[in-house]
Scaffold this active site. Structure first.
Site, PDB file in Angstrom:
ATOM      1  N   ARG A  66       0.944  16.674  13.579  1.00  0.00           N
ATOM      2  CA  ARG A  66       1.760  15.296  12.645  1.00  0.00           C
ATOM      3  C   ARG A  66       2.048  16.039  11.128  1.00  0.00           C
ATOM      4  O   ARG A  66       1.459  17.357  10.911  1.00  0.00           O
ATOM      5  CB  ARG A  66       1.176  14.286  12.007  1.00  0.00           C
ATOM      6  CG  ARG A  66      -0.352  14.329  11.602  1.00  0.00           C
ATOM      7  CD  ARG A  66      -0.916  12.977  11.315  1.00  0.00           C
ATOM      8  NE  ARG A  66      -2.214  13.036  10.699  1.00  0.00           N
ATOM      9  CZ  ARG A  66      -3.466  12.847  11.293  1.00  0.00           C
ATOM     10  NH1 ARG A  66      -3.211  12.852  12.688  1.00  0.00           N
ATOM     11  NH2 ARG A  66      -4.612  13.140  10.691  1.00  0.00           N
ATOM     12  N   ASP A  67       2.961  15.746  10.534  1.00  0.00           N
ATOM     13  CA  ASP A  67       3.042  15.749   8.847  1.00  0.00           C
ATOM     14  C   ASP A  67       4.258  17.048   8.632  1.00  0.00           C
ATOM     15  O   ASP A  67       3.887  17.960   8.171  1.00  0.00           O
ATOM     16  CB  ASP A  67       2.069  15.858   8.145  1.00  0.00           C
ATOM     17  CG  ASP A  67       1.139  14.805   8.413  1.00  0.00           C
ATOM     18  OD1 ASP A  67       1.559  13.769   8.771  1.00  0.00           O
ATOM     19  OD2 ASP A  67      -0.161  14.809   7.997  1.00  0.00           O
ATOM     20  N   GLU A  87      -3.976  17.987   8.197  1.00  0.00           N
ATOM     21  CA  GLU A  87      -3.191  17.096   7.697  1.00  0.00           C
ATOM     22  C   GLU A  87      -2.166  17.787   6.729  1.00  0.00           C
ATOM     23  O   GLU A  87      -2.564  18.586   5.722  1.00  0.00           O
ATOM     24  CB  GLU A  87      -3.481  15.851   6.962  1.00  0.00           C
ATOM     25  CG  GLU A  87      -4.559  15.144   7.993  1.00  0.00           C
ATOM     26  CD  GLU A  87      -5.169  13.452   7.301  1.00  0.00           C
ATOM     27  OE1 GLU A  87      -4.869  12.693   8.342  1.00  0.00           O
ATOM     28  OE2 GLU A  87      -5.204  13.669   6.298  1.00  0.00           O
ATOM     29  N   TRP A 104       0.798  -1.115  -0.115  1.00  0.00           N
ATOM     30  CA  TRP A 104      -0.093   0.220   0.024  1.00  0.00           C
ATOM     31  C   TRP A 104       0.858   1.284  -0.164  1.00  0.00           C
ATOM     32  O   TRP A 104       2.028   1.239   0.700  1.00  0.00           O
ATOM     33  CB  TRP A 104      -0.833   0.054   1.310  1.00  0.00           C
ATOM     34  CG  TRP A 104      -1.185   1.263   1.785  1.00  0.00           C
ATOM     35  CD1 TRP A 104      -0.706   2.217   2.409  1.00  0.00           C
ATOM     36  CD2 TRP A 104      -2.755   1.718   1.401  1.00  0.00           C
ATOM     37  NE1 TRP A 104      -1.502   3.314   2.740  1.00  0.00           N
ATOM     38  CE2 TRP A 104      -2.738   3.146   2.129  1.00  0.00           C
ATOM     39  CE3 TRP A 104      -3.828   1.304   0.770  1.00  0.00           C
ATOM     40  CZ2 TRP A 104      -3.843   3.859   2.180  1.00  0.00           C
ATOM     41  CZ3 TRP A 104      -4.866   2.198   0.751  1.00  0.00           C
ATOM     42  CH2 TRP A 104      -4.854   3.518   1.084  1.00  0.00           C
ATOM     43  N   ASP A 116       0.445   9.203   1.270  1.00  0.00           N
ATOM     44  CA  ASP A 116       1.130  10.283   0.932  1.00  0.00           C
ATOM     45  C   ASP A 116       2.568  10.378   0.458  1.00  0.00           C
ATOM     46  O   ASP A 116       3.556   9.593   0.905  1.00  0.00           O
ATOM     47  CB  ASP A 116       1.479  11.053   2.272  1.00  0.00           C
ATOM     48  CG  ASP A 116       0.189  11.024   2.977  1.00  0.00           C
ATOM     49  OD1 ASP A 116      -0.895  10.586   2.607  1.00  0.00           O
ATOM     50  OD2 ASP A 116       0.224  11.673   4.092  1.00  0.00           O
ATOM     51  N   TRP A 170      -3.936  -0.009   4.312  1.00  0.00           N
ATOM     52  CA  TRP A 170      -2.884   0.848   5.308  1.00  0.00           C
ATOM     53  C   TRP A 170      -2.426   0.025   6.216  1.00  0.00           C
ATOM     54  O   TRP A 170      -3.350  -0.670   7.051  1.00  0.00           O
ATOM     55  CB  TRP A 170      -3.738   1.898   5.666  1.00  0.00           C
ATOM     56  CG  TRP A 170      -3.024   3.003   6.310  1.00  0.00           C
ATOM     57  CD1 TRP A 170      -2.351   4.072   5.962  1.00  0.00           C
ATOM     58  CD2 TRP A 170      -2.942   3.047   7.906  1.00  0.00           C
ATOM     59  NE1 TRP A 170      -1.557   4.701   6.580  1.00  0.00           N
ATOM     60  CE2 TRP A 170      -2.019   4.170   7.837  1.00  0.00           C
ATOM     61  CE3 TRP A 170      -3.296   2.585   8.564  1.00  0.00           C
ATOM     62  CZ2 TRP A 170      -1.528   4.832   9.275  1.00  0.00           C
ATOM     63  CZ3 TRP A 170      -2.865   2.882  10.023  1.00  0.00           C
ATOM     64  CH2 TRP A 170      -1.938   3.952  10.259  1.00  0.00           C
ATOM     65  N   PHE A 216       5.156   8.373  10.176  1.00  0.00           N
ATOM     66  CA  PHE A 216       3.999   9.008   9.446  1.00  0.00           C
ATOM     67  C   PHE A 216       4.605  10.262   8.445  1.00  0.00           C
ATOM     68  O   PHE A 216       5.854  10.233   8.363  1.00  0.00           O
ATOM     69  CB  PHE A 216       3.086   9.767  10.353  1.00  0.00           C
ATOM     70  CG  PHE A 216       1.776   8.735  10.655  1.00  0.00           C
ATOM     71  CD1 PHE A 216       1.857   7.171  10.561  1.00  0.00           C
ATOM     72  CD2 PHE A 216       0.552   9.224  11.123  1.00  0.00           C
ATOM     73  CE1 PHE A 216       0.738   6.478  10.823  1.00  0.00           C
ATOM     74  CE2 PHE A 216      -0.331   8.418  11.479  1.00  0.00           C
ATOM     75  CZ  PHE A 216      -0.363   7.152  11.503  1.00  0.00           C
ATOM     76  N   SER A 217       3.752  10.866   7.898  1.00  0.00           N
ATOM     77  CA  SER A 217       4.308  11.792   6.868  1.00  0.00           C
ATOM     78  C   SER A 217       5.357  12.828   7.351  1.00  0.00           C
ATOM     79  O   SER A 217       5.376  13.217   8.560  1.00  0.00           O
ATOM     80  CB  SER A 217       3.137  12.429   6.035  1.00  0.00           C
ATOM     81  OG  SER A 217       2.663  11.430   4.996  1.00  0.00           O
ATOM     82  N   GLN A 230       4.422   7.244   2.220  1.00  0.00           N
ATOM     83  CA  GLN A 230       3.925   6.131   3.281  1.00  0.00           C
ATOM     84  C   GLN A 230       3.557   4.833   2.644  1.00  0.00           C
ATOM     85  O   GLN A 230       3.006   4.629   1.439  1.00  0.00           O
ATOM     86  CB  GLN A 230       2.668   6.779   3.584  1.00  0.00           C
ATOM     87  CG  GLN A 230       2.710   8.407   4.402  1.00  0.00           C
ATOM     88  CD  GLN A 230       3.149   7.946   5.758  1.00  0.00           C
ATOM     89  OE1 GLN A 230       2.187   7.470   6.598  1.00  0.00           O
ATOM     90  NE2 GLN A 230       4.473   8.254   5.859  1.00  0.00           N
TER      91      GLN A 230
HETATM   92  C1  FRU Z   1      -2.785  11.661   5.164  1.00  0.00           C
HETATM   93  C2  FRU Z   1      -2.163  11.054   6.657  1.00  0.00           C
HETATM   94  C3  FRU Z   1      -1.154  11.870   7.334  1.00  0.00           C
HETATM   95  C4  FRU Z   1      -0.321  10.823   7.960  1.00  0.00           C
HETATM   96  C5  FRU Z   1      -0.345   9.653   7.139  1.00  0.00           C
HETATM   97  C6  FRU Z   1      -0.392   8.298   7.556  1.00  0.00           C
HETATM   98  O1  FRU Z   1      -3.178  10.904   4.224  1.00  0.00           O
HETATM   99  O2  FRU Z   1      -3.278  10.631   7.342  1.00  0.00           O
HETATM  100  O3  FRU Z   1      -1.724  12.864   7.992  1.00  0.00           O
HETATM  101  O4  FRU Z   1       1.111  11.425   8.422  1.00  0.00           O
HETATM  102  O5  FRU Z   1      -1.500   9.827   6.138  1.00  0.00           O
HETATM  103  O6  FRU Z   1      -0.121   7.312   6.822  1.00  0.00           O
END
Ligand code: FRU
Length: 547
Positions: A256-257, A301, A128, A131, A155, A187-188, A147
């Site tokens: 995050r991110d 996000e 899978w 991002d 996921w 994560f991202s 990701q």
């Molecule tokens: C967006 C998200 C991000 C997170 C990631 C996890 O698609 O939800 O906010 O870091 O995917 O896979």
């Protein structure tokens, strides 16, 4: 095949209130490149733990097939040659005996030739993806981290996958760059080159590539860094991670991110981080110590923040802030505070999500890659990256707006094969019949409405363009062309095996969708609308990027 592995199986039996669960363990001396694992969606996910020479290394959850496999996934173990991998599995352990190491993955012969493998978009070999992460150019290579769940086409188990390209269209997939650890899934996030050695990881003249990412644990999401001195092939995590832990401040798990860039006027790093209800700005001199500066509500996000010239004029710039959905604000930025002036607007919709732009570009372009939420029926992989596009700000009748067009490098993939002008829709539909059986195609067209209030273009019953001039919508989303009296609409349509991307009026608006032909539909390519004129119609053949 199992003879390739040195396997010592030890069955441990646990007794819980009369229930017996078995956890089997195998040991494999690694002498090949890949460990192949069978997956069955009939199995529940269970924990698989890897130890390298007895030391805990990685823990993931996987649907290890006990009987027939739906498909096979793999773990690249080339860096473990000569070492002993101990693998234990909490679920039905019959599948452990089927795992084997080899120098090829299962399905290698057919790789990139699979029936529903996109031909000019990046997809992962197995598993899978969501991002794009850490988009960065360095020393002749564009890096696409992303990701990735290497162990299933849904996921889970977030790793940072990694691919490189010299031209943004031909990608080579490399081993994972970041693996889940005690702080959580990877994560991202983003990546920067630390030319000034602010974090202290550079070696001689080699600047460190630094990844800034979120580690997502069960209770909180924290921001971490890792550095690479070998062009992103391997990363070492900072021993004092995390660098930001703001869960208690926001009373939210959603922090995050991180998207990080160097702010030249202030000579400091800027991080845009999504926290609870919007994007926060943090600053740092060394990528390790971060200071909270400000916050803009209204985003969710995957933050982005960058400066763009309006109509290419470096003396007239605006800052663009967007979130995962692609809605954006225009404003100003002083290195600490983003002040929104206009918006929110939408330049792209559909399958796209969580788009990010490249840092450290060799030229002044702002190039974006977005995740395409597209699945590929019956394939052992899921999701894809949409075409890399260049973002520009252009003056329109409504003020400056983001335009989005595939990067010029994609032109090499498309060869013009037909070019017609001034057709009726019937004539155009007739001429396109010769392409009915072509699986990938690019079609560029301009239609002119007369007394029709709506018109468009279908592909085997699927609506690709549906322009309603009366309510000013394209496929249901508001759109008003630059010349609102023209009655014209142009569309540049990229048709891959499982996806369709459409760029309207030279990138003023774009959208993407899954390709879902109605199998009973015999219409093929079909322009519709009362008395419309197909002013021009160009067809391009497509070269696969996997040849
Ligand atoms: C967006 C998200 C991000 C997170 C990631 C996890 O698609 O939800 O906010 O870091 O995917 O896979």
């Amino acid at each position: 095949m199992n003879s390739l592995t040195l396997k010592i199986a030890a069955v441990c039996v646990f007794l819980f209130a009369g229930l017996s669960l078995s956890a089997e363990e195998i040991k494999i001396k690694i002498d090949k490149q890949y460990l192949n694992l069978p997956v069955s969606h009939d199995q529940d996910r269970s924990k698989m733990t890897f130890k390298v020479d007895g030391e805990p290394d990685l823990s993931v959850v996987i649907r290890l097939a006990a009987g027939n496999a739906d498909y096979w996934v793999f773990k690249d173990v080339s860096h473990l040659k000569g070492k002993t991998l101990t693998i234990s599995y909490d679920g039905n352990s019959e599948g452990l005996n089927k795992m084997f190491q080899d120098d090829v993955i299962v399905g290698q012969d057919n790789l990139y030739k699979e029936k529903n493998r996109p031909q000019f978009h990046f997809t992962t070999r197995r598993g899978w993806i969501n991002d794009p992460n850490g988009l960065i150019y360095y020393d002749g290579e564009y890096h696409l981290f992303y990701q990735h769940n290497p162990y299933e086409r849904d996921w889970e188990n977030m790793h940072w996958g990694h691919a490189v390209s010299k031209d943004l269209v031909h990608w080579e997939e490399l081993p994972s760059a970041l693996y889940p650890d005690h702080l959580g899934g990877m994560f991202s996030g983003s990546a920067v080159m630390d030319y000034d050695n602010t974090a202290g990881y550079n070696k001689g003249k080699t600047p460190a590539m630094i990844a800034i990412y979120t580690a997502a644990g069960a209770d909180k999401q924290v921001q971490c860094i890792a550095y690479s001195l070998d062009k992103g092939r391997t990363f070492t995590k900072y021993e004092a991670n995390p660098v930001i832990d703001s869960r208690h401040i926001w009373n939210s798990k959603d922090t995050r991110d991180p998207k990080v860039f160097w702010y030249t006027p202030g000579k400091h790093w800027v991080m845009v981080l999504n926290e609870r209800d919007g994007h926060s700005i943090y600053t740092s001199s060394n990528l390790k110590d971060w200071k909270y500066e400000s916050h803009v509500t209204g985003f969710w996000e995957c933050p982005e923040l960058f400066e763009l010239p309006v109509d290419g004029n470096p003396n007239n710039t605006k800052w663009v802030m967007y979130g995962a959905s692609g809605t954006y604000m225009l404003g100003s930025f002083d290195g600490k505070v983003f002040t929104p002036e206009k918006g929110k607007y939408q330049y792209t919709t559909g399958a796209i999500y969580a788009a990010q732009t490249f840092t450290n570009m060799p030229d002044s372009r702002r190039i974006q890659v977005g995740w395409g939420r597209i699945s590929h029926p019956e394939m052992p992989f899921n999701g894809m990256m949409l075409l890399p596009t260049e973002l520009t700000l252009r003056t329109t009748k409504d003020g400056p707006r983001l335009f989005n067009l595939p990067v010029k490098e994609t032109e090499t993939l498309f060869t013009p094969v037909r070019d017609w002008q001034n057709l009726t829709s019937d004539k155009a539909n007739d001429l396109l019949k010769e392409f009915y059986n072509t699986d990938c195609l690019r079609i560029k067209t301009t239609i002119k409405l007369s007394h029709a209030t709506d018109a468009g273009f279908n592909l085997f019953g699927q609506r690709i363009v549906g322009y309603d001039m009366n309510s000013n919508t394209i496929n249901g989303v508001f759109y008003s062309p630059e010349d609102m009296t023209s009655m014209e609409l142009s569309a540049d349509i990229y048709i891959d095996r499982t996806s369709i991307e459409v760029f309207i009026d030279d990138g003023a608006y774009s959208y993407s969708m899954e390709r879902k032909p109605d199998t009973n539909n015999k219409e093929g390519f079909h322009f519709w609308g009362n008395n419309i004129e197909v002013k021009d119609l160009q067809v391009f053949s497509v070269k696969s990027v996997w040849n």
